[in-house]
Each structure stands twice: as structure tokens, then as C-alpha cells.
Design a protein around this motif. Structure first.
Motif, PDB file in Angstrom:
ATOM      1  N   THR A 147      -3.308  -4.674   2.227  1.00 50.55           N
ATOM      2  CA  THR A 147      -2.081  -5.264   1.695  1.00 50.55           C
ATOM      3  C   THR A 147      -1.059  -4.147   1.475  1.00 50.55           C
ATOM      4  O   THR A 147      -1.423  -3.048   1.058  1.00 50.55           O
ATOM      5  CB  THR A 147      -2.388  -5.928   0.335  1.00 50.55           C
ATOM      6  N   ILE A 148       0.197  -4.443   1.747  1.00 43.21           N
ATOM      7  CA  ILE A 148       1.252  -3.438   1.548  1.00 43.21           C
ATOM      8  C   ILE A 148       1.518  -3.277   0.055  1.00 43.21           C
ATOM      9  O   ILE A 148       1.888  -4.245  -0.617  1.00 43.21           O
ATOM     10  CB  ILE A 148       2.543  -3.850   2.296  1.00 43.21           C
ATOM     11  N   GLU A 149       1.290  -2.074  -0.450  1.00 38.47           N
ATOM     12  CA  GLU A 149       1.495  -1.792  -1.876  1.00 38.47           C
ATOM     13  C   GLU A 149       2.126  -0.425  -2.034  1.00 38.47           C
ATOM     14  O   GLU A 149       1.864   0.476  -1.228  1.00 38.47           O
ATOM     15  CB  GLU A 149       0.146  -1.776  -2.607  1.00 38.47           C
ATOM     16  N   PRO A 150       2.918  -0.241  -3.099  1.00 40.22           N
ATOM     17  CA  PRO A 150       3.606   1.050  -3.260  1.00 40.22           C
ATOM     18  C   PRO A 150       2.656   2.243  -3.353  1.00 40.22           C
ATOM     19  O   PRO A 150       2.987   3.327  -2.899  1.00 40.22           O
ATOM     20  CB  PRO A 150       4.378   0.877  -4.580  1.00 40.22           C
ATOM     21  N   GLU A 151       1.473   2.052  -3.906  1.00 36.34           N
ATOM     22  CA  GLU A 151       0.574   3.194  -4.106  1.00 36.34           C
ATOM     23  C   GLU A 151      -0.107   3.606  -2.805  1.00 36.34           C
ATOM     24  O   GLU A 151      -0.654   4.707  -2.720  1.00 36.34           O
ATOM     25  CB  GLU A 151      -0.521   2.876  -5.136  1.00 36.34           C
ATOM     26  N   LEU A 152      -0.126   2.703  -1.826  1.00 37.94           N
ATOM     27  CA  LEU A 152      -0.922   2.958  -0.626  1.00 37.94           C
ATOM     28  C   LEU A 152      -0.111   3.718   0.421  1.00 37.94           C
ATOM     29  O   LEU A 152       0.906   3.235   0.911  1.00 37.94           O
ATOM     30  CB  LEU A 152      -1.396   1.622  -0.042  1.00 37.94           C
ATOM     31  N   MET A 153      -0.572   4.910   0.763  1.00 39.19           N
ATOM     32  CA  MET A 153       0.141   5.719   1.764  1.00 39.19           C
ATOM     33  C   MET A 153      -0.716   5.967   2.996  1.00 39.19           C
ATOM     34  O   MET A 153      -0.299   5.689   4.104  1.00 39.19           O
ATOM     35  CB  MET A 153       0.572   7.045   1.142  1.00 39.19           C
ATOM     36  N   LEU A 154      -1.939   6.502   2.806  1.00 39.05           N
ATOM     37  CA  LEU A 154      -2.835   6.760   3.939  1.00 39.05           C
ATOM     38  C   LEU A 154      -4.063   5.873   3.797  1.00 39.05           C
ATOM     39  O   LEU A 154      -4.378   5.407   2.702  1.00 39.05           O
ATOM     40  CB  LEU A 154      -3.270   8.226   3.940  1.00 39.05           C
ATOM     41  N   CYS A 155      -4.794   5.656   4.875  1.00 43.66           N
ATOM     42  CA  CYS A 155      -6.030   4.882   4.830  1.00 43.66           C
ATOM     43  C   CYS A 155      -7.014   5.605   3.912  1.00 43.66           C
ATOM     44  O   CYS A 155      -7.360   6.768   4.171  1.00 43.66           O
ATOM     45  CB  CYS A 155      -6.606   4.757   6.225  1.00 43.66           C
ATOM     46  N   PRO A 156      -7.453   4.948   2.818  1.00 39.70           N
ATOM     47  CA  PRO A 156      -8.321   5.623   1.848  1.00 39.70           C
ATOM     48  C   PRO A 156      -9.591   6.162   2.498  1.00 39.70           C
ATOM     49  O   PRO A 156     -10.135   7.178   2.065  1.00 39.70           O
ATOM     50  CB  PRO A 156      -8.659   4.516   0.848  1.00 39.70           C
TER      51      PRO A 156
END
Ligand code: PLP
Length: 396
Positions: free
Chosen positions: A16-25
Motif C-alpha cells: 500500500t502507498i504510505e508516506p513511511e514506505l520508501m524502499l522494499c523492506p
């Protein structure tokens, strides 16, 4: 209605597109220091295109959140004299020198600013050597965002002046871009700010796809060739994404042949394609500061796209870049910065090295204004004559 999510460009997992998510964990765990970012995310689109669509429909933030700033929809020139000189009657220039902050970077900053509005974020931080910082500062100013910038001390003066004029907080970093990048990430991790670091924030790739969509709308088809000046490879990845979207919706049936152009003083994507890895990168030195990059942050994705769609990467020497800049100024009336002129220098080189039919439609992406780096532009222009008092002083 279209739906949007992130998809990892390495493992294909969806998020899901979220502000905290930048790279694939998952994939970022394999990051090796000094190599391109691992686990870059791209926006994936599902659903059907609405009937009277425009490029806002294809972006993952609803249009009401975009600031009322005229980003994109830039002109596509049909440069008559350049067509005569080169013999290419379908040569076009996609001119992004007239963006609000005078570079292509505004396309990414625009989407990031809209995303902030959507999520109630009030501050953006960015590490940049110049145009991305100036762009975020300017678009941020117009959207009411606070912008914090980390720049290596060597950044060109005009771009720094822009940042300060736009009212951003600017922190020069004692070190190179990598040091500025690291410090900016520390900063975003302890504040409520959003990172606009190029490639790292997936929206920077997505925002940069819009030129491909505009070119399609302007030509009413996909061109045969697109030449893109390339440093980190984010414009390249963005333009590929734009054409891939158009193909997904059945608007075009093939992806254009894309040529990434680097300076031979900063050939790290080119070298990685030749050698198969990014580990032996050289320190960059080129007059085209906007494509001067030691480790292209979007390197893996750039290579992936170029391989899949039969793209090409070439290098051009600085002298050719400066000559190309002067030729665009003096035969088209389009004054661009050296990085942008690399697209034209690359076209001149490429047409001698592999076959480009002279009826082919060729688009050069002109990414930034010449006024951003007057020192570079001054290198090969004629000297001013002595001051004159009357016509007798002039050879008529
Ligand atoms: C950033 C930039 C580029 C290169 O874009 P990358 O995404 O780093 O490859 C080219 N020209 C100009 C003027 C730029 O500002």
C-alpha cells in the motif's frame, strides 16, 4: 477508476502507498554501501482508464491535492534549422527549460508536494547537488511546504541562490552527495518531514513519467527514439514508466528505443552495463553537473529497463556537450544547461554509430535551463570586444 499501489522492482511484492514506505523492506536488507539503491518501488496501476483521461488520472494522488502551479505540459519544438542541419525531418525537442524552477525535476517535486497535501505532511527534506533541491524549494514554496536541503559544498551557485530565494533552509554538508544523502535520511527519521531524495522516494520516479505521456499526446503516437541525459537514471526510469503505462492501457503498442546519454567524465551507468556491476565506479568529473553522479541511485532499475526494452547507453565527451549547447542556442534559440545539451550531443554520436532512419521520429529531452550554470555556458562563447564609442569603432 484506477487503483494504485507500490510494487518492488526487484521481488515484485506489492505494498500500500504510505508516506513511511520508501524502499522494499525485504530487498533493502541486501543493500551494499556504495552501490545503487536496492528494492526501489514503482507505482503499479490497476483498472481501466477513464474515457476523457489526462495525465493527472495516471498519477497516484487525486488531482485536487496538486498545487496550482503550472508544472509540465511543456512545449515540443519542431526545430526547423536543426532538422536541416542534421537531416532528420522528424526531430523534436521536449523543452523542460521553462518549468517553474527551470528543470525537469519539477515533475517529481509536483507529485511529492501533492502527496504531502494529501497526507497532511508539512515539511520535505532533500539531499541534492542542485536542481532537485532548487525544484523542491520552489514547488514547496508555492505549496506552502517547509523545505530543508542538504547540499554538498560544491553545488553550483545559481542553484543555491534559487533555493535561498524560494525560502528553503539550506545546510551545506562538508562532504559529497553520499554524505548529504545520509545526513538527510537521519534528519527525516527524527523529524516529521518526508524525504524527496531522488529514486529513494518512489514518487520521484512516478512524477517523472509525465513527459512520456505528454509526448504521446503531442505526437499522437509514441516516437521511435527518445534521448535522455542520465545521471542517477530516475528520468530514464520515469520515462520508461510513462511509456509502459501507455502500453498497459493499449494506447501504444511498443516502447520507444530509449538512449541514455552520459558524460564520459561520469560514465558509471555505461560502465556498469559493460562490466555487469556497479562496484568499480569512478569519481565523476564533468561540466554537466546535473548528470555528474558516482553511484547512480536508480542504477539497477535503469539497467533492467534498458535490457528489457532494447535501450542503449552511450557516453559523450564534455567538449561535445559544450558544442551541442552552443549549437542548440545559436540554431534553435533554446539555451539549455550542459546536462540537457548532452541529449543532443548523444543524438549526434548515436546517429553515426548505429542506424537511425532519417525519417524516424526522434525526441530529445531538454532537461534544464542554461541560465542555471553561466560559468559552464561561458566556456566556449566568443569574447566581448572592447567597448565602443561610435560607429567608427565598429567594422561595418
Ligand atoms: C537531474 C537531471 C538530469 C539527470 O536525471 P537523473 O534522474 O539523475 O538521471 C539531467 N538533466 C538535468 C538538467 C537534471 O537536473
Amino acid at each position: 477508476m484506477l487503483r494504485f499501489c507500490y510494487i518492488c522492482t526487484l521481488c515484485g511484492r506489492e505494498y500500500t502507498i504510505e508516506p513511511e514506505l520508501m524502499l522494499c523492506p525485504n530487498c533493502k536488507k541486501a543493500q551494499i554501501q556504495g552501490e545503487p539503491l536496492r528494492g526501489l518501488l514503482e507505482v503499479s496501476i490497476k483498472g481501466d482508464l477513464p474515457k476523457n483521461w489526462d495525465s493527472f488520472d495516471l498519477l497516484p494522488v487525486p488531482r485536487e491535492f496538486f498545487p496550482k502551479i503550472p508544472v509540465g505540459n511543456t512545449p515540443l519544438w519542431s526545430p526547423e534549422r536543426l532538422r536541416k542541419i542534421t537531416g532528420y525531418e522528424n526531430l523534436y525537442l521536449k523543452d523542460d527549460t521553462g518549468e517553474p524552477t527551470f528543470s525537469y525535476k519539477d515533475r517529481a517535486s509536483f507529485l511529492v508536494a501533492a502527496f504531502c497535501k494529501q497526507h497532511g505532511i508539512t515539511e520535505v527534506a532533500v539531499a541534492s547537488t542542485g536542481n532537485a533541491a532548487a525544484s523542491m524549494a520552489g514547488i514547496g514554496a508555492g505549496s506552502g511546504l517547509s523545505v530543508t536541503i542538504f547540499v554538498p559544498c560544491s553545488a553550483p551557485k545559481a542553484k543555491l541562490v534559487q533555493c535561498l530565494q524560494y525560502g528553503a533552509r539550506v545546510f551545506p554538508v562538508a562532504g559529497n552527495y553520499d554524505d548529504a544523502f545520509a545526513l538527510s535520511l537521519e534528519y527525516t527519521s527524527v523529524t516529521k518531514s518526508l524525504s524527496r531524495n531522488t529514486a529513494y522516494n518512489p514518487l520521484t520516479i512516478e512524477g517523472k513519467k509525465t513527459a512520456a505521456i505528454e509526448i504521446y499526446c503531442q505526437l499522437k503516437k509514441a516516437p521511435d527514439f527518445v534521448f535522455i541525459p542520465t545521471g542517477d537514471g530516475v528520468i530514464l526510469a520515469g520515462i520508461y514508466k510513462g511509456f509502459r503505462d501507455l502500453k498497459q492501457f493499449g494506447l501504444i503498442d511498443r516502447i520507444p528505443r530509449i538512449v541514455a546519454v552520459q558524460s564520459d567524465g561520469s560514465p558509471n551507468l555505461f560502465n556498469a552495463i559493460e562490466s555487469g556491476n556497479f562496484s568499480n565506479h569512478l569519481p565523476s568529473k564533468t561540466v554537466a553537473d546535473s548528470i555528474s553522479v558516482d553511484v547512480p541511485s536508480c542504477g539497477y532499475l535503469a539497467v533492467q529497463n534498458l535490457r528489457e526494452y532494447d535501450g542503449i547507453c552511450i557516453t559523450v565527451p564534455d567538449e561535445s556537450i559544450l558544442e551541442a549547447q552552443l549549437e542548440l542556442s545559436s540554431t534553435v534559440g533554446l539555451f539549455c544547461e550542459p546536462a540537457a545539451a548532452a541529449a543532443y550531443a548523444g543524438f549526434l554520436t548515436a546517429k553515426n554509430h548505429f542506424y537511425i532512419d532519417n525519417k524516424a521520429s526522434v525526441v530529445l529531452i531538454i532537461t534544464g535551463s542554461g541560465l542555471k550554470d553561466i560559468d559552464a555556458a561561458s566556456k566556449i562563447i566568443p569574447k566581448l570586444p572592447e567597448p565602443v564609442n561610435c560607429l567608427d569603432d565598429i567594422e561595418l
